[in-house]
Design an enzyme around this catalytic site. Structure first.
Site, PDB file in Angstrom:
ATOM      1  N   ALA A 136       6.237  25.291   6.685  1.00  0.00           N
ATOM      2  CA  ALA A 136       6.214  24.204   5.834  1.00  0.00           C
ATOM      3  C   ALA A 136       5.398  24.145   4.709  1.00  0.00           C
ATOM      4  O   ALA A 136       4.286  24.785   5.097  1.00  0.00           O
ATOM      5  CB  ALA A 136       6.598  22.966   6.317  1.00  0.00           C
ATOM      6  N   GLU A 155      -6.392  30.477   2.863  1.00  0.00           N
ATOM      7  CA  GLU A 155      -7.503  30.614   3.604  1.00  0.00           C
ATOM      8  C   GLU A 155      -8.064  29.736   4.453  1.00  0.00           C
ATOM      9  O   GLU A 155      -9.025  29.941   5.347  1.00  0.00           O
ATOM     10  CB  GLU A 155      -8.618  30.919   2.321  1.00  0.00           C
ATOM     11  CG  GLU A 155      -8.824  29.647   1.553  1.00  0.00           C
ATOM     12  CD  GLU A 155     -10.100  30.154   0.602  1.00  0.00           C
ATOM     13  OE1 GLU A 155     -10.885  29.305   0.284  1.00  0.00           O
ATOM     14  OE2 GLU A 155     -10.155  31.085   0.056  1.00  0.00           O
ATOM     15  N   GLU A 174       0.957  -1.086   0.050  1.00  0.00           N
ATOM     16  CA  GLU A 174      -0.004  -0.036   0.155  1.00  0.00           C
ATOM     17  C   GLU A 174       0.789   1.326  -0.004  1.00  0.00           C
ATOM     18  O   GLU A 174       1.928   1.391   0.999  1.00  0.00           O
ATOM     19  CB  GLU A 174      -0.764   0.150   1.301  1.00  0.00           C
ATOM     20  CG  GLU A 174      -1.640  -1.282   1.181  1.00  0.00           C
ATOM     21  CD  GLU A 174      -2.385  -1.585   2.801  1.00  0.00           C
ATOM     22  OE1 GLU A 174      -1.881  -0.767   3.558  1.00  0.00           O
ATOM     23  OE2 GLU A 174      -3.559  -2.351   2.736  1.00  0.00           O
ATOM     24  N   PRO A 227       9.307   6.168   4.465  1.00  0.00           N
ATOM     25  CA  PRO A 227       9.419   5.403   3.513  1.00  0.00           C
ATOM     26  C   PRO A 227       8.892   3.928   3.439  1.00  0.00           C
ATOM     27  O   PRO A 227       8.690   3.078   2.250  1.00  0.00           O
ATOM     28  CB  PRO A 227      10.942   5.186   3.104  1.00  0.00           C
ATOM     29  CG  PRO A 227      11.567   5.406   4.559  1.00  0.00           C
ATOM     30  CD  PRO A 227      10.503   6.356   5.171  1.00  0.00           C
ATOM     31  N   GLY A 228       8.570   3.485   4.427  1.00  0.00           N
ATOM     32  CA  GLY A 228       7.676   2.147   4.414  1.00  0.00           C
ATOM     33  C   GLY A 228       6.421   2.026   3.964  1.00  0.00           C
ATOM     34  O   GLY A 228       5.937   0.979   3.391  1.00  0.00           O
TER      35      GLY A 228
END
Length: 187
Positions: free
Chosen positions: A81, A143, A43, A119-120
């Site tokens: 960020a 907003e 996944e 990264p898994g």
């Protein structure tokens, strides 16, 4: 020179099934062939990538924003960020996010590191920049962003970590980079 070790234990994709396409992420399920010949499913969360900015003010404080994080069901204190827009260069994104979230612009922007968050199961990469030579302006958050800006000392950052108010990897990594800078004079 490219090392062949990056292919060690390679899992070859047999098929990919799209499960979800969102505004920020998508989810797919891949069937893969393992190095021993067996098959397995993976996944995978696909993400466009992001930037984070360790912004140091002239009086040696780090700019942070406090905002509510729904997946955690609590407010967090983090460095500025944001996600990359399609085709956007990480440095341009870092400048944009710094200005939008804090109002500050930067005379100097240096890439510290690029790292994968999980990264898994996800391909998200964050490009961490340090911004210096800051000039204060007016913040213009998106907003749907509700932020409180603060300029904190290294000691306050460490205290916020101890209290769990700072608990995300990018901000912790930035604090450790800032601490190393104070010890060595180099980022």
């Amino acid at each position: 020179m490219t090392s062949i070790s990056h292919k060690k234990f390679e899992e070859v994709t047999i098929s990919t099934r799209s499960v979800f396409q969102g505004r920020i992420i998508s989810l797919q399920v891949d069937t893969v062939k393992l190095p021993n010949g067996s098959e397995a499913t993976r996944e995978i969360v696909k993400h466009p990538g992001a930037v984070a900015v360790l912004a140091i003010t002239p009086d040696d404080r780090m700019l942070v924003v406090e905002q509510y994080r729904k997946p955690l069901e609590k407010s967090q204190i983090e460095i500025p960020a944001g996600k990359l827009e399609p085709g956007e260069k990480p440095e341009n994104c870092a400048r944009r996010e710094l200005e939008e979230e804090t109002g500050y612009t930067s005379a100097s922007l240096q890439l510290l590191s690029s790292f994968y968050t999980s990264p898994g199961f996800a391909d998200e990469i964050i490009h961490l920049y340090v911004a210096q030579g800051l000039t204060k302006g007016e913040a213009q958050p998106d907003e749907d962003e509700f932020l409180e800006i603060e300029a904190i000392t290294l000691e306050q950052a460490q205290q916020y970590m101890a209290e769990g108010r700072i608990s995300d990897a990018k901000t912790i990594m930035a604090i450790y980079a800032w601490q190393m800078y104070k010890l060595t004079g180099k980022f």
